[in-house]
Design an enzyme around this catalytic site. Structure first.
Site, PDB file in Angstrom:
ATOM      1  N   SER A   1       0.798  -1.238   0.000  1.00  0.00           N
ATOM      2  CA  SER A   1       0.000   0.000   0.000  1.00  0.00           C
ATOM      3  C   SER A   1       0.821   1.275   0.000  1.00  0.00           C
ATOM      4  CB  SER A   1      -0.957  -0.004   1.194  1.00  0.00           C
ATOM      5  OG  SER A   1      -2.034  -0.895   0.952  1.00  0.00           O
TER       6      SER A   1
ATOM      7  N   LYS B   1       0.115   3.417  -2.944  1.00  0.00           N
ATOM      8  CA  LYS B   1      -1.039   4.323  -2.995  1.00  0.00           C
ATOM      9  C   LYS B   1      -0.609   5.773  -3.182  1.00  0.00           C
ATOM     10  CE  LYS B   1      -4.566   1.676  -0.490  1.00  0.00           C
ATOM     11  NZ  LYS B   1      -3.887   0.384  -0.342  1.00  0.00           N
TER      12      LYS B   1
ATOM     13  N   SER C   1      -6.240   2.866   3.952  1.00  0.00           N
ATOM     14  CA  SER C   1      -5.528   1.947   3.057  1.00  0.00           C
ATOM     15  C   SER C   1      -6.478   0.929   2.433  1.00  0.00           C
ATOM     16  CB  SER C   1      -4.393   1.228   3.805  1.00  0.00           C
ATOM     17  OG  SER C   1      -3.334   0.915   2.945  1.00  0.00           O
TER      18      SER C   1
ATOM     19  N   ARG D   1       5.753  -1.338  12.988  1.00  0.00           N
ATOM     20  CA  ARG D   1       6.331  -0.564  11.885  1.00  0.00           C
ATOM     21  C   ARG D   1       6.344   0.929  12.173  1.00  0.00           C
ATOM     22  NH1 ARG D   1       1.499  -1.861   7.461  1.00  0.00           N
ATOM     23  NH2 ARG D   1      -0.206  -1.546   8.924  1.00  0.00           N
TER      24      ARG D   1
END
Length: 269
Positions: free
Chosen positions: A71, A74, A119, A254
């Site tokens: 993603s 994006k 997302s 993350r």
């Protein structure tokens, strides 16, 4: 297609080619390992201040290794959608089709802005189909995005197909976005920089995007972005190894690992 090829040639000629020796030096930061260890994850982080001749990095080998962008793509998908007009703007609404989706938050009418923040994969797959293979391929090549491959299907190539990008290449892409050295008008760039904002405090603005390759194992969890503070800008790209589908630590860590490093470097508070 001939017209698109000519435009691409003209654009590439307009962008100064990197001269030998211009590549930033990589400066290893083994002290950052403590942040990965505290979260129980393995991965890499690359960080560069705009204009600096070096990139700070933990695990330079992994930072140079290309992975599916998931993603994080994006960012580019949104730029292409807005530039080509297949999406009118950040507030365009994508009606919910009534089909159950992976995340409950996706089961609703969503604007492009909301779809980016959440997302929402199905909406961005629809956007990619609207763009179509020819235009998508042209822009991915023109932007020099990773290996620039859209093999594997127009709505799959960044999820499970042929597209690959490294943490170091993510930083280069974000740098060109910030400096408006991509083949997009100011309106598209301004809109995407706006929907990327995830936090603002005083003079500091954080723009970022997560990513997770859920369809390919072992997987990769991403967090990439840029921090503007006053006149200064920093670019960062983190990715973590996801050894198996049930590994929850990389998904949770993350953002935490990236933010711990940014705070440790005095970039974020």
């Amino acid at each position: 297609m001939r017209h698109a090829t000519l435009l691409l040639t003209l654009f590439l000629l307009a962008v100064p080619a990197a001269q030998a020796g211009d590549a930033p030096a990589l400066v290893e930061r083994p002290d950052w390992q403590a942040h990965f260890a505290a979260a129980g994850v393995a991965g890499t982080m690359a960080l560069q201040k705009d204009g600096a001749p070096e990139i700070l990095v933990y695990d330079a080998k992994r930072a140079a290794t290309p992975f599916l962008p998931a993603s994080t793509f994006k960012i580019l998908n949104s730029l292409i959608a807005l530039e080509t007009g297949v999406v009118s703007g950040p507030e365009e609404v994508f009606p919910y089709d009534g089909q159950p989706r992976f995340l409950p938050a996706w089961n609703a009418d969503l604007t492009l802005r909301q779809a980016f923040a959440l997302s929402c994969v199905p909406i961005y797959q629809d956007i990619a189909r609207r763009i179509g293979p020819e235009r998508m391929a042209w822009y991915v090549v023109a932007c020099n995005y990773g290996n620039a491959s859209i093999a594997g299907g127009i709505d799959q190539f960044w999820l499970s197909g042929g597209l690959r990008i490294s943490a170091l290449e993510q930083i280069e892409f974000l740098k060109r976005l910030h400096h408006r050295q991509l083949p997009f008008g100011n309106a598209a760039i301004d809109a995407v920089l706006d929907i990327m904002i995830v936090g603002q405090t005083g003079q500091t603005t954080l723009r970022a995007k997560t990513g997770l390759t859920a369809r390919i194992q072992p997987g990769t969890a991403w967090y990439v972005g840029l921090v503007n503070r006053g006149p200064d800008t920093w670019y960062f790209a983190l990715n973590l190894a996801v050894p198996h589908p049930d590994a929850a630590a990389p998904l949770a860590a993350r953002k935490d690992v990236a933010m711990a490093i940014l705070r440790g470097e005095g970039i974020m508070q």
